[in-house]
Design a protein around this motif. Sequence first.
Motif, PDB file in Angstrom:
ATOM      1  N   GLN A  16     -29.027  -4.395 -62.475  1.00  0.00           N
ATOM      2  CA  GLN A  16     -28.882  -5.843 -63.510  1.00  0.00           C
ATOM      3  C   GLN A  16     -30.332  -5.915 -64.385  1.00  0.00           C
ATOM      4  O   GLN A  16     -31.241  -6.032 -63.501  1.00  0.00           O
ATOM      5  CB  GLN A  16     -28.400  -7.373 -62.760  1.00  0.00           C
ATOM      6  N   HIS A  17     -29.217  -6.094 -65.283  1.00  0.00           N
ATOM      7  CA  HIS A  17     -30.964  -5.740 -66.469  1.00  0.00           C
ATOM      8  C   HIS A  17     -31.366  -5.082 -67.280  1.00  0.00           C
ATOM      9  O   HIS A  17     -32.200  -5.185 -67.274  1.00  0.00           O
ATOM     10  CB  HIS A  17     -31.582  -7.337 -66.567  1.00  0.00           C
ATOM     11  N   LYS A  67     -20.280 -17.310 -69.362  1.00  0.00           N
ATOM     12  CA  LYS A  67     -20.431 -16.871 -68.642  1.00  0.00           C
ATOM     13  C   LYS A  67     -20.266 -17.472 -67.129  1.00  0.00           C
ATOM     14  O   LYS A  67     -19.765 -17.244 -65.984  1.00  0.00           O
ATOM     15  CB  LYS A  67     -21.662 -16.130 -68.102  1.00  0.00           C
ATOM     16  N   ASP A 102     -24.582 -20.337 -68.240  1.00  0.00           N
ATOM     17  CA  ASP A 102     -24.954 -19.232 -68.730  1.00  0.00           C
ATOM     18  C   ASP A 102     -24.291 -18.717 -70.398  1.00  0.00           C
ATOM     19  O   ASP A 102     -22.971 -18.886 -70.337  1.00  0.00           O
ATOM     20  CB  ASP A 102     -24.214 -18.210 -67.323  1.00  0.00           C
ATOM     21  N   HIS A 123     -36.252 -11.604 -72.228  1.00  0.00           N
ATOM     22  CA  HIS A 123     -35.552 -13.022 -71.660  1.00  0.00           C
ATOM     23  C   HIS A 123     -36.294 -13.821 -70.978  1.00  0.00           C
ATOM     24  O   HIS A 123     -37.029 -14.013 -69.837  1.00  0.00           O
ATOM     25  CB  HIS A 123     -35.287 -11.847 -70.419  1.00  0.00           C
ATOM     26  N   ARG A 155     -36.850  -3.679 -66.998  1.00  0.00           N
ATOM     27  CA  ARG A 155     -37.692  -4.922 -66.314  1.00  0.00           C
ATOM     28  C   ARG A 155     -38.742  -4.761 -64.266  1.00  0.00           C
ATOM     29  O   ARG A 155     -39.037  -5.279 -64.556  1.00  0.00           O
ATOM     30  CB  ARG A 155     -37.271  -6.204 -66.071  1.00  0.00           C
ATOM     31  N   ARG A 212     -39.926 -13.379 -61.224  1.00  0.00           N
ATOM     32  CA  ARG A 212     -39.361 -14.886 -61.476  1.00  0.00           C
ATOM     33  C   ARG A 212     -39.977 -15.593 -62.699  1.00  0.00           C
ATOM     34  O   ARG A 212     -40.008 -16.457 -62.566  1.00  0.00           O
ATOM     35  CB  ARG A 212     -38.703 -15.727 -60.529  1.00  0.00           C
ATOM     36  N   GLU A 231     -32.810 -16.342 -75.208  1.00  0.00           N
ATOM     37  CA  GLU A 231     -33.274 -15.656 -74.935  1.00  0.00           C
ATOM     38  C   GLU A 231     -32.525 -14.135 -76.541  1.00  0.00           C
ATOM     39  O   GLU A 231     -31.360 -14.925 -75.922  1.00  0.00           O
ATOM     40  CB  GLU A 231     -32.543 -14.225 -73.541  1.00  0.00           C
TER      41      GLU A 231
HETATM   42  O1  TA6 Z   1     -29.672 -13.698 -69.422  1.00  0.00           O
HETATM   43  C1  TA6 Z   1     -28.698 -14.729 -67.883  1.00  0.00           C
HETATM   44  C2  TA6 Z   1     -28.482 -14.461 -67.203  1.00  0.00           C
HETATM   45  O2  TA6 Z   1     -27.536 -12.971 -67.220  1.00  0.00           O
HETATM   46  C3  TA6 Z   1     -27.628 -14.336 -65.967  1.00  0.00           C
HETATM   47  O3  TA6 Z   1     -26.653 -14.665 -66.066  1.00  0.00           O
HETATM   48  C4  TA6 Z   1     -28.312 -14.662 -64.598  1.00  0.00           C
HETATM   49  O4  TA6 Z   1     -28.095 -13.874 -64.249  1.00  0.00           O
HETATM   50  C5  TA6 Z   1     -30.027 -14.528 -65.353  1.00  0.00           C
HETATM   51  O5  TA6 Z   1     -29.775 -13.710 -66.327  1.00  0.00           O
HETATM   52  C6  TA6 Z   1     -30.868 -14.201 -64.097  1.00  0.00           C
HETATM   53  O6  TA6 Z   1     -30.523 -12.536 -64.218  1.00  0.00           O
HETATM   54  P1  TA6 Z   1     -31.472 -11.989 -62.697  1.00  0.00           P
HETATM   55  O7  TA6 Z   1     -30.918 -10.476 -62.931  1.00  0.00           O
HETATM   56  O8  TA6 Z   1     -33.128 -11.741 -63.670  1.00  0.00           O
HETATM   57  O9  TA6 Z   1     -31.177 -13.026 -61.716  1.00  0.00           O
END
Ligand code: TA6
Length: 278
Positions: free
Chosen positions: A71-72, A173, A194, A149, A76, A53, A253
Amino acid sequence: MAAPTSVVVLDRGNNTTCTINLHGATVVSWRVNNQEQLFVSKQAQFDGKKAIRGGIPFVFPQFGQWNYGPQHGFARIIRWTLEKSPERLASGDVEAVFSLMDNDFTRQMWNFPFRLTYRLILREKELHFNICAYNPSKDLTFSFNLLLHTYFKVPDVRRCQITGLHGCTFIDKTRESTVYQEGRDVVTIGEWTDRIYQNTPQEHIITNVVSGRKMRIQKYNFPDTVIWNPWQEGAKEIADFGDDEFPNMVCLEAGHVSAPVILLPGTAFEASQILQVM
Ligand code: TA6
């Protein structure tokens, strides 16, 4: 903090260093003359599983929610390889190279061969990021998102101004992903933010970062800019983020997210970013 072997340090002397955790090739510290420029939450987990984080998580192959994985994306949350140990260049700068290739874990979520190369160069007041995504396949084309990020450390986000977004359309968002156009010359943050700004210029400046200085962000082949701060309520909902930490960070980002990169067999995608303390 993770076992020592997971951390790589670029040391340019003069208390100017950059520290990378092999877990996600996440830059977890960038100190310029002993001044930390990046935010890492006091609640951040260094368990080799969860995304770190703070710092600069590497988002690939998916930005945001994903049907096939976390997510993402996975880049990572998995261990990268130190391809080239920190080396001092003739210029006095220090360079290191990290890489990530497909493996059983990645293919379970995304069944494509790939090779990511991540070159970091630590200069006096700058940090350079050179990224190459290569498709070694003979016949498979794939598409992906890629984003850095970056969590910038700031004394008070309410005093920061961000340039280079005027006139750009953005997906908000915080308002059901409605699309708006930015009318302000400089963007300020005073609430949960966001936004995915699209087709943004190559340069942004954030004012009032560490020690009241400015941070210049230059990006190449990264058409989008995401701006994020969870604010008060959002901070409470994030387990590895302190309830009172939201004033001390802003995510700006650089990424390729509003439209995917399409990579043909045997071809490569290159992008880069330069962070500069002004
Ligand atoms: O980059 C912004 C974002 O996509 C927000 O929507 C928020 O979710 C943030 O990333 C953090 O995401 P994470 O999966 O690291 O909690």
